[in-house]
Design a protein around this motif. Structure first.
Motif, PDB file in Angstrom:
ATOM      1  N   MET A 148      -7.149  -4.039  -6.659  1.00 46.05           N
ATOM      2  CA  MET A 148      -8.847  -3.526  -7.441  1.00 46.05           C
ATOM      3  C   MET A 148      -8.390  -1.477  -7.754  1.00 46.05           C
ATOM      4  O   MET A 148      -8.863  -0.882  -8.607  1.00 46.05           O
ATOM      5  CB  MET A 148     -10.065  -3.474  -6.568  1.00 46.05           C
ATOM      6  CG  MET A 148      -9.906  -5.095  -6.796  1.00 46.05           C
ATOM      7  SD  MET A 148     -11.342  -6.102  -5.943  1.00 46.05           S
ATOM      8  CE  MET A 148     -12.761  -4.672  -7.233  1.00 46.05           C
ATOM      9  N   ASP A 149      -7.622  -1.155  -6.274  1.00 44.88           N
ATOM     10  CA  ASP A 149      -7.166  -0.085  -6.809  1.00 44.88           C
ATOM     11  C   ASP A 149      -6.089   0.639  -7.867  1.00 44.88           C
ATOM     12  O   ASP A 149      -6.601   1.613  -8.504  1.00 44.88           O
ATOM     13  CB  ASP A 149      -7.049   0.944  -5.153  1.00 44.88           C
ATOM     14  CG  ASP A 149      -6.785   2.572  -5.098  1.00 44.88           C
ATOM     15  OD1 ASP A 149      -7.758   2.515  -5.507  1.00 44.88           O
ATOM     16  OD2 ASP A 149      -5.644   3.130  -5.124  1.00 44.88           O
ATOM     17  N   ASP A 195      -4.488  -8.538  -0.491  1.00 46.43           N
ATOM     18  CA  ASP A 195      -5.133  -7.401   0.037  1.00 46.43           C
ATOM     19  C   ASP A 195      -5.463  -6.935  -1.055  1.00 46.43           C
ATOM     20  O   ASP A 195      -5.433  -6.007  -1.694  1.00 46.43           O
ATOM     21  CB  ASP A 195      -4.400  -6.419   0.396  1.00 46.43           C
ATOM     22  CG  ASP A 195      -4.815  -4.547   0.949  1.00 46.43           C
ATOM     23  OD1 ASP A 195      -5.292  -4.573   0.674  1.00 46.43           O
ATOM     24  OD2 ASP A 195      -3.403  -4.084   1.098  1.00 46.43           O
ATOM     25  N   PRO A 196      -7.162  -7.372  -1.458  1.00 49.51           N
ATOM     26  CA  PRO A 196      -7.802  -7.506  -2.868  1.00 49.51           C
ATOM     27  C   PRO A 196      -8.502  -5.759  -2.882  1.00 49.51           C
ATOM     28  O   PRO A 196      -7.957  -5.882  -4.721  1.00 49.51           O
ATOM     29  CB  PRO A 196      -8.780  -8.286  -2.554  1.00 49.51           C
ATOM     30  CG  PRO A 196      -9.209  -8.295  -1.459  1.00 49.51           C
ATOM     31  CD  PRO A 196      -8.269  -7.892  -0.649  1.00 49.51           C
ATOM     32  N   GLU A 197      -8.534  -4.926  -2.102  1.00 50.85           N
ATOM     33  CA  GLU A 197      -8.842  -3.279  -2.423  1.00 50.85           C
ATOM     34  C   GLU A 197      -7.227  -2.789  -2.655  1.00 50.85           C
ATOM     35  O   GLU A 197      -7.777  -1.922  -3.411  1.00 50.85           O
ATOM     36  CB  GLU A 197      -9.334  -3.455  -1.086  1.00 50.85           C
ATOM     37  CG  GLU A 197     -10.443  -3.949   0.332  1.00 50.85           C
ATOM     38  CD  GLU A 197     -10.143  -4.878   0.897  1.00 50.85           C
ATOM     39  OE1 GLU A 197      -8.972  -5.302   0.626  1.00 50.85           O
ATOM     40  OE2 GLU A 197     -11.277  -5.666   0.978  1.00 50.85           O
ATOM     41  N   LEU A 198      -6.363  -3.213  -2.580  1.00 50.40           N
ATOM     42  CA  LEU A 198      -5.201  -2.765  -2.999  1.00 50.40           C
ATOM     43  C   LEU A 198      -4.724  -2.825  -4.408  1.00 50.40           C
ATOM     44  O   LEU A 198      -4.549  -1.853  -5.592  1.00 50.40           O
ATOM     45  CB  LEU A 198      -4.547  -3.313  -2.134  1.00 50.40           C
ATOM     46  CG  LEU A 198      -2.764  -3.170  -3.070  1.00 50.40           C
ATOM     47  CD1 LEU A 198      -2.485  -1.751  -3.448  1.00 50.40           C
ATOM     48  CD2 LEU A 198      -1.260  -3.239  -2.136  1.00 50.40           C
ATOM     49  N   ARG A 205       0.712  -0.814  -0.617  1.00 52.39           N
ATOM     50  CA  ARG A 205      -0.334  -0.171  -0.188  1.00 52.39           C
ATOM     51  C   ARG A 205       0.930   1.477  -0.616  1.00 52.39           C
ATOM     52  O   ARG A 205       0.520   2.072  -0.268  1.00 52.39           O
ATOM     53  CB  ARG A 205      -1.104  -0.032   1.132  1.00 52.39           C
ATOM     54  CG  ARG A 205      -2.231  -0.832   1.195  1.00 52.39           C
ATOM     55  CD  ARG A 205      -2.656  -0.749   2.138  1.00 52.39           C
ATOM     56  NE  ARG A 205      -4.160  -1.810   2.185  1.00 52.39           N
ATOM     57  CZ  ARG A 205      -5.307  -1.052   1.365  1.00 52.39           C
ATOM     58  NH1 ARG A 205      -4.983   0.660   1.351  1.00 52.39           N
ATOM     59  NH2 ARG A 205      -6.286  -1.719   1.155  1.00 52.39           N
ATOM     60  N   ASP A 250      -8.370  -0.189 -11.407  1.00 53.81           N
ATOM     61  CA  ASP A 250      -8.821   1.366 -11.296  1.00 53.81           C
ATOM     62  C   ASP A 250      -7.867   2.158 -11.922  1.00 53.81           C
ATOM     63  O   ASP A 250      -8.725   2.939 -12.519  1.00 53.81           O
ATOM     64  CB  ASP A 250      -9.617   0.918 -10.536  1.00 53.81           C
ATOM     65  CG  ASP A 250     -10.611   2.489 -10.170  1.00 53.81           C
ATOM     66  OD1 ASP A 250     -12.064   2.036 -11.361  1.00 53.81           O
ATOM     67  OD2 ASP A 250     -10.751   3.284  -9.175  1.00 53.81           O
ATOM     68  N   ASN A 299      -0.736 -10.324  -3.321  1.00 52.08           N
ATOM     69  CA  ASN A 299      -2.044  -8.670  -2.425  1.00 52.08           C
ATOM     70  C   ASN A 299      -3.727  -9.496  -3.188  1.00 52.08           C
ATOM     71  O   ASN A 299      -4.331  -8.735  -2.345  1.00 52.08           O
ATOM     72  CB  ASN A 299      -1.730  -8.059  -2.715  1.00 52.08           C
ATOM     73  CG  ASN A 299      -0.070  -7.767  -2.042  1.00 52.08           C
ATOM     74  OD1 ASN A 299      -0.321  -6.958  -1.105  1.00 52.08           O
ATOM     75  ND2 ASN A 299       0.949  -7.623  -2.713  1.00 52.08           N
ATOM     76  N   GLU A 315     -15.158 -11.315 -10.048  1.00 50.09           N
ATOM     77  CA  GLU A 315     -14.643 -10.481  -8.144  1.00 50.09           C
ATOM     78  C   GLU A 315     -13.571  -9.566  -9.013  1.00 50.09           C
ATOM     79  O   GLU A 315     -13.817  -7.910  -8.380  1.00 50.09           O
ATOM     80  CB  GLU A 315     -14.120 -11.204  -6.943  1.00 50.09           C
ATOM     81  CG  GLU A 315     -15.635 -12.079  -6.453  1.00 50.09           C
ATOM     82  CD  GLU A 315     -15.656 -12.810  -5.913  1.00 50.09           C
ATOM     83  OE1 GLU A 315     -14.074 -12.894  -5.140  1.00 50.09           O
ATOM     84  OE2 GLU A 315     -16.527 -13.605  -4.364  1.00 50.09           O
ATOM     85  N   MET A 316     -12.451  -9.342  -9.166  1.00 53.49           N
ATOM     86  CA  MET A 316     -11.341  -9.091  -9.268  1.00 53.49           C
ATOM     87  C   MET A 316     -11.015  -7.601 -10.579  1.00 53.49           C
ATOM     88  O   MET A 316     -10.862  -7.061 -10.735  1.00 53.49           O
ATOM     89  CB  MET A 316     -10.080  -9.084  -8.699  1.00 53.49           C
ATOM     90  CG  MET A 316     -10.635  -9.782  -7.021  1.00 53.49           C
ATOM     91  SD  MET A 316      -9.027  -9.958  -5.884  1.00 53.49           S
ATOM     92  CE  MET A 316      -8.110  -8.355  -6.107  1.00 53.49           C
TER      93      MET A 316
END
Length: 352
Positions: free
Chosen positions: A175-176, A170-173, A106, A179, A166, A223-224
């Motif tokens: 996907m960010d 830390d999937p949100e990382l 991150r 994105d 990751n 999902e990702m």
């Protein structure tokens, strides 16, 4: 027919004069062909009568400093715009060794993201102004390359191991990251589109498989990764153009979901990894353009490649929707004589 007309008919799933022929010879392959008689200054497409495309892309990298850290007569070690340290071998057609990655978590991603700005100089304005009109006058198919998704993340910035860990932890990382990549592409391409520049196809690399399987499960794809593929395809369709996904490796288990994105074309259909172009044609051929699916391993054996062309191409070319290509690129084991035989055969078998 010129290349643009021929390829356009494939996307319309209509017959043309023949199937389009597009490929990517290695530099060593081109050198070999020139040594074996191809004129030095002649593009290989002109020599063999293959189709021509025009390709361009924007720069979304963090623009980390590029510098050489070490060099000798065999290799040099350098840093890239993506923050990766690589060992580049000077032997022709070699693959670099990835040594270190600046972006791994991150905190390091936050720095990279901040550097991925949207200045005007990230768009190749000179190429668009000076070269695009020439490409159009030559009847080329114009391809714009987007950089986003799993492949650019694991191949060029974070590394395969870091990315996959990751994705689990830390999937949100991750996907960010996906994105941000896509948003930067869309912003820059909107800008050049608004300036009046046009192209035929949105193309992106997203290698999601290797031999016999994928890097991640279909569930993880849904999902990702899939949401970003859907957004890219939507952007293309909203602008009246087609979308092509390049994914090396065996992605057979992802195809139903990939089709849900609305993508128009898929390549390279890597035979040696486990892809079955004929089965894909039978299941999705009314909706999907197939480019590739011809085993590059066979291209240096005239008998084998001629047999493969005759076995597959009559099926793959039915009702349009097929572009002839190797299932990756043309290696330097392919002689000028081999290539002449391949081109003669595909022009015969690929005729409508």
């Amino acid at each position: 027919m010129n290349s643009r007309e021929r390829i356009k008919r494939m996307y319309e799933h209509r017959d043309a004069d023949r199937v389009p022929i597009i490929d990517d010879p290695w530099q060593g392959t081109l050198r070999r062909w020139r040594n074996e008689g191809m004129p030095k200054d002649m593009p290989w497409e002109d020599y063999f009568g293959a189709d021509k495309i025009g390709t361009f892309q924007v720069d979304i990298t963090p623009r980390y400093e590029e510098k050489i850290l070490e060099e000798n007569d065999r290799f040099y070690i350098a840093t890239s715009k993506w923050g990766v340290t690589m060992k580049h071998f000077k032997q022709e057609d070699s693959t670099p060794e990835f040594l270190d990655f600046k972006v791994i978590d991150r905190d390091t991603w936050a720095d990279a993201k901040k550097r991925m700005t949207e200045e005007d100089d990230r768009i190749p304005w000179d190429l668009l102004k000076n070269t695009l009109p020439k490409w159009l006058s030559e009847g080329r198919w114009i391809k714009a390359v987007f950089w986003f998704g799993f492949d650019v993340t694991h191949s060029w910035m974070m590394g395969t191991e870091n990315t996959l860990i990751n994705m689990m932890d830390d999937p949100e990382l991750v996907m960010d990251i996906f994105d941000t990549y896509l948003n930067r592409n869309i912003t820059l391409y909107n800008r050049l589109w608004d300036a009046g520049y046009r192209f035929d196809e949105l193309f992106w690399y997203d290698d999601m498989g290797y031999k016999g399987t994928t890097f991640f499960s279909p569930k993880m794809y849904r999902e990702m990764v899939k949401p970003f593929h859907e957004r890219a395809v939507k952007w293309a369709h909203d602008h009246g153009i087609v979308a092509q996904l390049h994914s090396c490796g065996d992605i057979m288990t992802l195809l139903d979901d990939i089709m849900d994105t609305g993508v128009d074309a898929l390549n390279p259909l890597e035979v040696k990894a486990g892809m079955d172009a004929v089965a894909i044609k039978k299941k999705y051929g009314d909706r999907l353009v197939l480019r590739g699916g011809i085993n590059a391993v066979n291209w240096s054996d005239t008998d084998k490649i001629i047999a493969e062309i005759n076995e597959k191409v009559p099926i793959l070319k039915e009702n349009g929707g097929f572009i002839f290509s190797s299932d990756h690129s043309i290696p330097n084991s392919v002689s000028l004589e081999n290539m002449r035989a391949i081109m003669e055969e595909i022009k015969k078998v690929g005729k409508y």
